[in-house]
Design a protein around this motif. Sequence first.
Motif, PDB file in Angstrom:
ATOM      1  N   CYS A   1      -0.109 -14.739  -0.069  1.00 12.53           N
ATOM      2  CA  CYS A   1       0.773 -14.329   0.709  1.00 12.53           C
ATOM      3  C   CYS A   1       2.103 -13.327  -0.064  1.00 12.53           C
ATOM      4  N   LEU A   2       2.487 -13.946  -1.010  1.00 19.47           N
ATOM      5  CA  LEU A   2       3.478 -13.311  -1.610  1.00 19.47           C
ATOM      6  C   LEU A   2       3.097 -11.896  -2.285  1.00 19.47           C
ATOM      7  N   ILE A   3       1.804 -11.831  -2.985  1.00 15.68           N
ATOM      8  CA  ILE A   3       1.361 -10.801  -3.460  1.00 15.68           C
ATOM      9  C   ILE A   3       1.153  -9.597  -2.352  1.00 15.68           C
ATOM     10  N   ALA A   4       0.422 -10.039  -1.211  1.00 18.51           N
ATOM     11  CA  ALA A   4       0.300  -9.313  -0.090  1.00 18.51           C
ATOM     12  C   ALA A   4       1.446  -8.576   0.439  1.00 18.51           C
ATOM     13  N   ALA A   5       2.482  -9.388   0.549  1.00 24.38           N
ATOM     14  CA  ALA A   5       3.883  -8.886   1.186  1.00 24.38           C
ATOM     15  C   ALA A   5       4.399  -7.982   0.290  1.00 24.38           C
ATOM     16  N   PHE A   6       4.462  -8.188  -1.129  1.00 29.77           N
ATOM     17  CA  PHE A   6       4.994  -7.373  -2.060  1.00 29.77           C
ATOM     18  C   PHE A   6       4.349  -6.049  -1.978  1.00 29.77           C
ATOM     19  N   GLY A   7       3.092  -6.106  -2.164  1.00 24.39           N
ATOM     20  CA  GLY A   7       2.273  -4.845  -2.247  1.00 24.39           C
ATOM     21  C   GLY A   7       2.258  -4.006  -0.978  1.00 24.39           C
ATOM     22  N   THR A   8       2.591  -4.639   0.173  1.00 21.71           N
ATOM     23  CA  THR A   8       2.703  -3.920   1.454  1.00 21.71           C
ATOM     24  C   THR A   8       4.021  -3.260   1.569  1.00 21.71           C
ATOM     25  N   LEU A   9       4.909  -3.914   1.066  1.00 22.04           N
ATOM     26  CA  LEU A   9       6.204  -3.394   1.066  1.00 22.04           C
ATOM     27  C   LEU A   9       6.636  -2.320   0.185  1.00 22.04           C
ATOM     28  N   VAL A  10       6.010  -2.608  -1.035  1.00 23.71           N
ATOM     29  CA  VAL A  10       5.962  -1.389  -1.755  1.00 23.71           C
ATOM     30  C   VAL A  10       5.381  -0.186  -1.160  1.00 23.71           C
TER      31      VAL A  10
ATOM     32  N   GLY B   1       4.952   0.769   1.674  1.00 24.95           N
ATOM     33  CA  GLY B   1       5.539   1.401   2.814  1.00 24.95           C
ATOM     34  C   GLY B   1       6.829   1.674   2.569  1.00 24.95           C
ATOM     35  N   LEU B   2       7.741   1.005   1.785  1.00 25.99           N
ATOM     36  CA  LEU B   2       9.094   1.667   1.601  1.00 25.99           C
ATOM     37  C   LEU B   2       9.286   2.455   0.541  1.00 25.99           C
ATOM     38  N   LEU B   3       8.559   2.211  -0.754  1.00 26.12           N
ATOM     39  CA  LEU B   3       8.701   3.249  -1.873  1.00 26.12           C
ATOM     40  C   LEU B   3       7.637   4.328  -1.733  1.00 26.12           C
ATOM     41  N   ALA B   4       6.288   4.348  -1.406  1.00 27.27           N
ATOM     42  CA  ALA B   4       5.360   5.425  -1.150  1.00 27.27           C
ATOM     43  C   ALA B   4       5.464   5.911   0.098  1.00 27.27           C
ATOM     44  N   ASN B   5       6.142   5.088   1.046  1.00 27.14           N
ATOM     45  CA  ASN B   5       6.269   5.648   2.390  1.00 27.14           C
ATOM     46  C   ASN B   5       4.550   6.025   2.827  1.00 27.14           C
ATOM     47  N   TYR B   6       3.961   5.155   2.469  1.00 24.02           N
ATOM     48  CA  TYR B   6       2.410   5.244   2.872  1.00 24.02           C
ATOM     49  C   TYR B   6       1.840   3.989   3.517  1.00 24.02           C
ATOM     50  N   PRO B   7       1.294   4.200   4.809  1.00 24.93           N
ATOM     51  CA  PRO B   7       0.998   3.082   5.677  1.00 24.93           C
ATOM     52  C   PRO B   7      -0.365   2.212   5.146  1.00 24.93           C
ATOM     53  N   ILE B   8      -0.469   1.691   4.108  1.00 26.24           N
ATOM     54  CA  ILE B   8      -1.403   1.070   3.289  1.00 26.24           C
ATOM     55  C   ILE B   8      -1.222  -0.452   3.246  1.00 26.24           C
ATOM     56  N   ALA B   9      -1.862  -1.338   3.763  1.00 27.89           N
ATOM     57  CA  ALA B   9      -1.553  -2.599   3.378  1.00 27.89           C
ATOM     58  C   ALA B   9      -2.254  -3.068   2.292  1.00 27.89           C
ATOM     59  N   MET B  10      -1.648  -3.879   1.535  1.00 27.38           N
ATOM     60  CA  MET B  10      -2.251  -4.438  -0.105  1.00 27.38           C
ATOM     61  C   MET B  10      -2.485  -5.827   0.257  1.00 27.38           C
TER      62      MET B  10
END
Length: 120
Positions: free
Chosen positions: A78-87, A89-98
């Motif tokens: 859960c934590l790594i999926a949330a972290f990767g997805t936030l990175v 979305g917020l840093l790369a501005n790319y709509p990809i879930a990790m």
Amino acid sequence: MMQTPTPAHAGPAILPLAGSSGSLLERLFKLQAHGTTTRTELIAGLTTFLTMAYIVFVNPAILGDAGMPKGSVFVATCLIAAFGTLVMGLLANYPIAMAPGMGLNAYFAYVVVLGMGLKW
């Protein structure tokens, strides 16, 4: 002077700030420039979440077979999926879930640990 009609599905701006043009989401992600709306992005996000939600249950089951504590793997997934997805979305501005890759996890659990007899 004619005004351009607003699409029927376009909702009100979300979180407008005083003296700003557009919503916080619009300024952060430039939705209009990308040809999308807040509603479309929310539906896409919900669809992606529902598509990927199985990972938080399957990943602990697979790695649990290798002897890892399922509760800890669940939290880590859960934590790594949330972290990767936030990175993304917020840093790369790319709509990809990790999320963790299930194929590599299965290979590790069933071939490396169970098949070769190595400890995790």
